[in-house]
Scaffold this active site. Structure first.
Site, PDB file in Angstrom:
ATOM      1  N   LEU A 113      32.562  95.470  26.936  1.00  0.00           N
ATOM      2  CA  LEU A 113      32.188  96.786  27.432  1.00  0.00           C
ATOM      3  C   LEU A 113      30.682  96.783  27.562  1.00  0.00           C
ATOM      4  CD1 LEU A 113      34.355  99.235  25.269  1.00  0.00           C
ATOM      5  CD2 LEU A 113      34.511  98.937  27.746  1.00  0.00           C
ATOM      6  N   ASP A 114      30.164  97.403  28.615  1.00  0.00           N
ATOM      7  CA  ASP A 114      28.714  97.469  28.792  1.00  0.00           C
ATOM      8  C   ASP A 114      28.066  98.168  27.595  1.00  0.00           C
ATOM      9  OD1 ASP A 114      29.079  96.399  31.327  1.00  0.00           O
ATOM     10  OD2 ASP A 114      29.212  98.374  32.258  1.00  0.00           O
ATOM     11  N   GLU A 115      26.788  97.932  27.431  1.00  0.00           N
ATOM     12  CA  GLU A 115      26.044  98.551  26.329  1.00  0.00           C
ATOM     13  C   GLU A 115      26.173 100.073  26.340  1.00  0.00           C
ATOM     14  OE1 GLU A 115      21.455  98.493  24.559  1.00  0.00           O
ATOM     15  OE2 GLU A 115      21.958  97.350  26.362  1.00  0.00           O
TER      16      GLU A 115
ATOM     17  N   SER B 179      28.683 101.792  27.623  1.00  0.00           N
ATOM     18  CA  SER B 179      30.080 102.218  27.632  1.00  0.00           C
ATOM     19  C   SER B 179      30.611 102.203  26.208  1.00  0.00           C
ATOM     20  CB  SER B 179      30.925 101.293  28.512  1.00  0.00           C
ATOM     21  OG  SER B 179      30.471 101.336  29.841  1.00  0.00           O
TER      22      SER B 179
END
Length: 196
Positions: free
Chosen positions: A46-48, A50
């Protein structure tokens, strides 16, 4: 025996345990949240910025199985504006986004407007105040996972993402977990992933 965990990845954390990149040296990583066994890895990322469900495992083969098969991943996304039925339909059919500078047509997916605002833990960085305009929530379920795909998809239909929370991977759900919470789910994973 391998161990498996699910975690509610908080906003502002990287989906990894170590980083060799100098510029990321001071970033928060998953290993700060729990005393995981050696060799633990995240299944996907997951993106930072998100949040939500990540599965962690000590079994590289299981990680590969989940990533290589078409397991559904469901996201709840808060967007800027009131998302229209037409926009939902476009997402369902697939939209054109850019991946590493190349055009990419997303696969058809399950998308629906959420009638009620979902309840999630307070985010470390607040989403902008609704006095600056209305927002709405949608559920987007994918079987693919391109770089920042959900955010690029909502931007492509004119509704930028404000908050993104993954709530499900296959049959594993986030189940009202708190940000940063970790639960061991070895038996659950054995039943729901290995026996498919």
């Amino acid at each position: 025996m391998h161990q498996h965990f699910k975690i509610y990845k908080p906003y502002g954390y990287l989906s990894q345990f170590i980083s060799n990149e100098q510029k990321r040296k001071n970033k928060k990583k998953l290993g700060e949240l729990y005393d995981f066994p050696p060799e633990t890895m995240s299944v996907g990322r997951l993106d930072e910025d998100s949040e939500g469900l990540l599965i962690l495992t000590t079994d590289g083969k299981m990680s590969h199985q989940i990533l290589s098969r078409s397991f559904e991943k469901e996201y709840y996304v808060q967007v800027d504006g009131i998302i229209s039925p037409e926009a939902i339909e476009k997402l369902q059919k697939g939209v054109e986004i850019s991946i590493h500078g190349k055009k990419y047509q997303t696969l058809p997916c399950k998308t629906k407007l959420l009638a009620e605002r979902p309840i999630f833990p307070e985010r470390a960085k607040k989403v902008r105040d609704e006095r600056h305009g209305p927002t709405s929530w949608a559920s987007i379920t994918l079987t693919e996972g391109k770089f920042r795909q959900v955010k690029k998809m909502t931007a492509a239909i004119g509704f930028p993402t404000l908050r993104l929370v993954r709530v499900r991977i296959g049959d594993i759900y986030i189940d009202g977990m708190q940000a940063g919470e970790v639960r061991e789910i070895t038996q659950e994973v054995d039943e729901k992933f290995y026996k498919r």
